[in-house]
Scaffold this active site. Structure first.
Site, PDB file in Angstrom:
ATOM      1  CG  ASP A   1      25.691   2.881  -3.217  1.00  0.00           C
ATOM      2  OD1 ASP A   1      25.987   2.910  -4.418  1.00  0.00           O
ATOM      3  OD2 ASP A   1      24.534   3.033  -2.804  1.00  0.00           O
TER       4      ASP A   1
ATOM      5  CB  CYS B   1      25.771  -7.237 -20.542  1.00  0.00           C
ATOM      6  SG  CYS B   1      27.169  -6.410 -21.308  1.00  0.00           S
TER       7      CYS B   1
HETATM    8  C1  B12 Z   1      24.370   6.029  -9.773  1.00  0.00           C
HETATM    9  C2  B12 Z   1      24.476   4.534  -9.570  1.00  0.00           C
HETATM   10  C3  B12 Z   1      23.551   3.722 -10.218  1.00  0.00           C
HETATM   11  C4  B12 Z   1      22.617   4.257 -11.301  1.00  0.00           C
HETATM   12  C5  B12 Z   1      23.446   4.492 -12.582  1.00  0.00           C
HETATM   13  C6  B12 Z   1      24.367   3.291 -12.899  1.00  0.00           C
HETATM   14  C7  B12 Z   1      25.543   3.620 -13.780  1.00  0.00           C
HETATM   15  N1  B12 Z   1      26.012   2.634 -14.505  1.00  0.00           N
HETATM   16  O1  B12 Z   1      26.031   4.753 -13.784  1.00  0.00           O
HETATM   17  C8  B12 Z   1      21.536   3.124 -11.372  1.00  0.00           C
HETATM   18  C9  B12 Z   1      20.398   3.458 -10.434  1.00  0.00           C
HETATM   19  C10 B12 Z   1      20.977   2.849 -12.772  1.00  0.00           C
HETATM   20  C11 B12 Z   1      22.333   1.944 -10.806  1.00  0.00           C
HETATM   21  C12 B12 Z   1      22.020   0.628 -11.082  1.00  0.00           C
HETATM   22  C13 B12 Z   1      22.728  -0.446 -10.611  1.00  0.00           C
HETATM   23  N2  B12 Z   1      23.689  -0.423  -9.652  1.00  0.00           N
HETATM   24 CO1  B12 Z   1      24.496   1.231  -9.035  1.00  0.00          CO
HETATM   25  N3  B12 Z   1      25.505   2.728  -8.446  1.00  0.00           N
HETATM   26  C14 B12 Z   1      25.482   3.994  -8.747  1.00  0.00           C
HETATM   27  C15 B12 Z   1      26.623   4.747  -8.036  1.00  0.00           C
HETATM   28  C16 B12 Z   1      26.032   5.450  -6.806  1.00  0.00           C
HETATM   29  C17 B12 Z   1      27.378   5.759  -8.901  1.00  0.00           C
HETATM   30  C18 B12 Z   1      27.775   5.244 -10.306  1.00  0.00           C
HETATM   31  C19 B12 Z   1      28.304   6.360 -11.173  1.00  0.00           C
HETATM   32  O2  B12 Z   1      29.179   7.101 -10.760  1.00  0.00           O
HETATM   33  N4  B12 Z   1      27.749   6.504 -12.401  1.00  0.00           N
HETATM   34  C20 B12 Z   1      28.115   7.554 -13.291  1.00  0.00           C
HETATM   35  C21 B12 Z   1      28.765   7.003 -14.539  1.00  0.00           C
HETATM   36  C22 B12 Z   1      29.230   8.143 -15.476  1.00  0.00           C
HETATM   37  O3  B12 Z   1      29.900   6.320 -14.108  1.00  0.00           O
HETATM   38  P1  B12 Z   1      30.262   4.844 -14.525  1.00  0.00           P
HETATM   39  O4  B12 Z   1      29.096   3.948 -14.496  1.00  0.00           O
HETATM   40  O5  B12 Z   1      31.453   4.459 -13.765  1.00  0.00           O
HETATM   41  O6  B12 Z   1      30.552   5.162 -16.051  1.00  0.00           O
HETATM   42  C23 B12 Z   1      31.749   4.904 -16.640  1.00  0.00           C
HETATM   43  C24 B12 Z   1      31.516   4.414 -18.031  1.00  0.00           C
HETATM   44  O7  B12 Z   1      30.438   5.108 -18.584  1.00  0.00           O
HETATM   45  C25 B12 Z   1      32.842   4.720 -18.588  1.00  0.00           C
HETATM   46  N5  B12 Z   1      32.837   4.956 -20.014  1.00  0.00           N
HETATM   47  C26 B12 Z   1      32.150   5.822 -20.744  1.00  0.00           C
HETATM   48  N6  B12 Z   1      32.476   5.674 -22.019  1.00  0.00           N
HETATM   49  C27 B12 Z   1      33.403   4.732 -22.096  1.00  0.00           C
HETATM   50  C28 B12 Z   1      34.073   4.196 -23.176  1.00  0.00           C
HETATM   51  C29 B12 Z   1      35.009   3.197 -22.942  1.00  0.00           C
HETATM   52  C30 B12 Z   1      35.710   2.631 -24.116  1.00  0.00           C
HETATM   53  C31 B12 Z   1      35.254   2.744 -21.619  1.00  0.00           C
HETATM   54  C32 B12 Z   1      36.248   1.672 -21.349  1.00  0.00           C
HETATM   55  C33 B12 Z   1      34.542   3.289 -20.547  1.00  0.00           C
HETATM   56  C34 B12 Z   1      33.638   4.267 -20.817  1.00  0.00           C
HETATM   57  O8  B12 Z   1      33.358   5.878 -17.960  1.00  0.00           O
HETATM   58  C35 B12 Z   1      32.583   6.175 -16.834  1.00  0.00           C
HETATM   59  C36 B12 Z   1      33.545   6.455 -15.687  1.00  0.00           C
HETATM   60  O9  B12 Z   1      34.481   5.435 -15.522  1.00  0.00           O
HETATM   61  C37 B12 Z   1      27.569   3.550  -7.634  1.00  0.00           C
HETATM   62  C38 B12 Z   1      28.313   3.726  -6.297  1.00  0.00           C
HETATM   63  C39 B12 Z   1      29.456   4.687  -6.427  1.00  0.00           C
HETATM   64  N7  B12 Z   1      29.527   5.635  -5.515  1.00  0.00           N
HETATM   65  O10 B12 Z   1      30.261   4.566  -7.337  1.00  0.00           O
HETATM   66  C40 B12 Z   1      26.594   2.340  -7.545  1.00  0.00           C
HETATM   67  C41 B12 Z   1      27.112   0.989  -8.073  1.00  0.00           C
HETATM   68  C42 B12 Z   1      27.758   1.232  -9.400  1.00  0.00           C
HETATM   69  N8  B12 Z   1      25.884   0.230  -8.285  1.00  0.00           N
HETATM   70  C43 B12 Z   1      26.011  -1.016  -8.038  1.00  0.00           C
HETATM   71  C44 B12 Z   1      25.016  -1.983  -8.332  1.00  0.00           C
HETATM   72  C45 B12 Z   1      25.172  -3.355  -7.680  1.00  0.00           C
HETATM   73  C46 B12 Z   1      23.967  -1.687  -9.211  1.00  0.00           C
HETATM   74  C47 B12 Z   1      22.991  -2.679  -9.874  1.00  0.00           C
HETATM   75  C48 B12 Z   1      23.650  -3.985 -10.307  1.00  0.00           C
HETATM   76  C49 B12 Z   1      21.820  -2.963  -8.884  1.00  0.00           C
HETATM   77  C50 B12 Z   1      20.700  -3.817  -9.466  1.00  0.00           C
HETATM   78  N9  B12 Z   1      20.889  -5.123  -9.596  1.00  0.00           N
HETATM   79  O11 B12 Z   1      19.641  -3.316  -9.771  1.00  0.00           O
HETATM   80  C51 B12 Z   1      22.477  -1.852 -11.080  1.00  0.00           C
HETATM   81  C52 B12 Z   1      23.340  -2.104 -12.349  1.00  0.00           C
HETATM   82  C53 B12 Z   1      22.858  -1.346 -13.561  1.00  0.00           C
HETATM   83  C54 B12 Z   1      23.975  -1.155 -14.586  1.00  0.00           C
HETATM   84  N10 B12 Z   1      23.967  -1.880 -15.687  1.00  0.00           N
HETATM   85  O12 B12 Z   1      24.884  -0.328 -14.338  1.00  0.00           O
HETATM   86  C55 B12 Z   1      27.395  -1.360  -7.528  1.00  0.00           C
HETATM   87  C56 B12 Z   1      28.178  -2.026  -8.672  1.00  0.00           C
HETATM   88  C57 B12 Z   1      29.235  -2.988  -8.191  1.00  0.00           C
HETATM   89  C58 B12 Z   1      30.066  -3.439  -9.360  1.00  0.00           C
HETATM   90  N11 B12 Z   1      30.424  -4.707  -9.355  1.00  0.00           N
HETATM   91  O13 B12 Z   1      30.388  -2.669 -10.239  1.00  0.00           O
HETATM   92  C59 B12 Z   1      27.951   0.058  -7.111  1.00  0.00           C
HETATM   93  C60 B12 Z   1      29.444   0.272  -7.323  1.00  0.00           C
HETATM   94  C61 B12 Z   1      27.581   0.233  -5.612  1.00  0.00           C
HETATM   95  C62 B12 Z   1      28.535  -0.517  -4.682  1.00  0.00           C
HETATM   96  N12 B12 Z   1      29.174   0.181  -3.773  1.00  0.00           N
HETATM   97  O14 B12 Z   1      28.716  -1.708  -4.769  1.00  0.00           O
HETATM   98  N13 B12 Z   1      23.381   2.362 -10.060  1.00  0.00           N
HETATM   99  S1  SF4 Z   2      32.022 -10.092 -20.815  1.00  0.00           S
HETATM  100 FE1  SF4 Z   2      31.700  -7.880 -20.976  1.00  0.00          FE
HETATM  101  S2  SF4 Z   2      30.328  -7.677 -22.734  1.00  0.00           S
HETATM  102 FE2  SF4 Z   2      30.184  -9.829 -22.065  1.00  0.00          FE
HETATM  103  S3  SF4 Z   2      28.434  -9.869 -20.658  1.00  0.00           S
HETATM  104 FE3  SF4 Z   2      30.311  -9.565 -19.426  1.00  0.00          FE
HETATM  105  S4  SF4 Z   2      30.432  -7.319 -19.204  1.00  0.00           S
HETATM  106 FE4  SF4 Z   2      29.041  -7.715 -20.900  1.00  0.00          FE
END
Ligand code: B12
Ligand code: SF4
Ligand code: SF4
Length: 351
Positions: free
Chosen positions: A129, A189
């Site tokens: 994380d 979702c």
């Molecule tokens: C910052 C962060 C947050 C932030 C931002 C979340 C986010 N989605 O970015 C906040 C505070 C909101 C948050 C909330 C939560 N978090 Co958080 N968070 C993180 C953290 C530290 C970094 C995530 C990150 O890099 N975000 C930046 C964005 C740009 O990256 P990304 O989400 O991967 O985005 C991708 C998509 O946008 C994608 N994308 C964009 N456009 C497109 C288009 C297509 C077609 C596709 C396919 C993809 C795509 O590309 C990006 C890169 O792959 C990670 C830990 C870590 N070091 O990775 C934990 C982590 C993601 N969190 C976690 C958890 C558990 C949560 C919560 C569920 C907690 C809760 N119940 O309240 C919520 C979920 C909210 C949600 N719907 O995401 C877990 C998720 C585990 C899992 N199964 O994925 C992690 C991995 C921590 C861990 N070590 O377990 N979190």
């Molecule tokens: S299957 Fe994909 S679109 Fe449907 S609730 Fe799960 S993450 Fe969201």
């Protein structure tokens, strides 16, 4: 070696393991850049601060040859959304109901890492994380599952209630095949999100996400969003709870994730001072937001409760030494007195 490592990981209590190369997610850096450029990280300045490493795992540790990604299940037993129907209680996300996952996952990662070092002599670094590592795209590249439209990682035989952890190692391990999205036409979702935090499928604007607002955001929350937070006082589970793939979720094996907090009474929480807060949330992830932010969230929940009986509880905090708490108290009292004036609750029932 990879097969033995997987057996060891499962024996340690992890639910799944996969391997990828450190350079397996070339697209992640660009998506992270777009996310940051759009300001979607809000106040999480630490995401920008080490953007180079975060976007490029190969640059984080040039000596690493493989990334071992691990998933640890915390699957809740009941319906995590049931508490939303009890407005005088606060809902704490099920990921934070038990002991702090950072400690539990890290301990398990270190044990597995020590085993790997003893067996092979390779060097390792473990992350969960808080390091500048994009764990979700790496886990997808390692075949654990895919990033769903809610942006979290889920797997066919895993569900989405999993934490992720990583072991970077100098050891060459055979990479697994990356997984692809199996979301299909589902939008459950995206549709349930109370604050419309998804600008598009697979993308999140953290500034609107209740998880961010309750945990990461300092200062007052935008008034337009407060009313949408309901009684969620720490994190949010809505988008995860509706995912149909959870039918196949693996059970949690770590007893430390068993719920300890439950559905606390808002009035009790509003009365916590610093010492009582620290004692009540020792060992819980909730502790890291501190008394003031939790009480701020509790006051928003009180304002949303529609319960006139909670107005005096909020009124006690009008003179709180923390200006954000005091302002939240004013908002809650104002909202509840408005309901009293109208003689109706938020859902239209008489109160
Ligand atoms: C910052 C962060 C947050 C932030 C931002 C979340 C986010 N989605 O970015 C906040 C505070 C909101 C948050 C909330 C939560 N978090 Co958080 N968070 C993180 C953290 C530290 C970094 C995530 C990150 O890099 N975000 C930046 C964005 C740009 O990256 P990304 O989400 O991967 O985005 C991708 C998509 O946008 C994608 N994308 C964009 N456009 C497109 C288009 C297509 C077609 C596709 C396919 C993809 C795509 O590309 C990006 C890169 O792959 C990670 C830990 C870590 N070091 O990775 C934990 C982590 C993601 N969190 C976690 C958890 C558990 C949560 C919560 C569920 C907690 C809760 N119940 O309240 C919520 C979920 C909210 C949600 N719907 O995401 C877990 C998720 C585990 C899992 N199964 O994925 C992690 C991995 C921590 C861990 N070590 O377990 N979190
Ligand atoms: S299957 Fe994909 S679109 Fe449907 S609730 Fe799960 S993450 Fe969201
Ligand atoms: S965690 Fe809650 S607020 Fe955040 S995106 Fe999911 S449903 Fe929306």
């Amino acid at each position: 070696m990879k097969q033995r490592l997987r057996e060891q990981a499962l024996a340690e209590g992890f639910s799944a393991m996969g391997v990828c190369r450190p350079d397996a997610v070339p697209g992640a850096a660009g998506r992270l850049r777009d996310f940051l450029a759009a300001g979607r990280h809000g106040q999480m300045g630490w995401m920008e601060a080490r953007e180079g490493w975060r976007g490029s795992p190969a640059a984080l540790w040039p000596g690493a040859r493989s990334v071992v990604m691990l998933a640890e299940a915390y699957t809740p037993e009941g319906d995590p959304l049931a508490g939303l129907a009890q407005p005088d209680r606060g809902v704490v996300s099920c990921y934070a109901q038990g002991k702090d996952y950072h400690d539990l996952v890290k301990r398990r990662l270190k044990r597995l890492g020590r085993w790997l070092v003893a067996e092979t002599g390779a060097e390792i670094k473990v992350f969960v994380d808080t390091a500048p590592v994009m764990e979700k795209p790496l886990a997808q590249a390692a075949g654990l599952g895919w990033q769903g439209k809610h942006t979290n990682l889920l797997g066919k035989g895993l569900g989405n209630w999993v934490f992720l952890g990583a072991i970077f190692t100098t050891l060459e391990l055979e990479p697994d095949a990356p997984e692809v999205s199996h979301c299909g036409s589902c939008t459950a979702c995206l549709d349930i999100c109370p604050t419309a935090a998804f600008p598009a499928p697979y993308q999140l604007d953290a500034r609107r996400c209740i998880s961010y607002l309750t945990i990461e955001h300092a200062g007052p929350v935008d008034e337009g969003l407060r009313g949408l937070m309901g009684n969620r006082i720490y994190g949010c589970d809505d988008c995860l709870a509706v995912c149909p793939w959870n039918k196949f979720a693996v059970a949690a094996r770590e007893i430390g994730y068993a719920p300890r907090i439950g559905l606390p009474d808002l009035a009790d929480l509003a009365g916590l001072d610093d010492a009582a807060f620290r004692a009540r949330f020792a060992g819980s992830p909730v502790k890291r937001i501190g008394r003031n932010r939790l009480v701020r969230n509790v006051l928003y929940a009180i304002g949303n409760s529609g319960r006139a009986t909670l107005a005096p509880v909020a009124a006690v905090l009008l003179g709180d030494s923390d200006p954000v708490v005091a302002e939240a108290a004013r908002w809650a009292v104002g909202r509840l007195s408005q309901l009293q004036d109208d003689g109706v609750g938020p859902s239209g029932e008489s109160c």
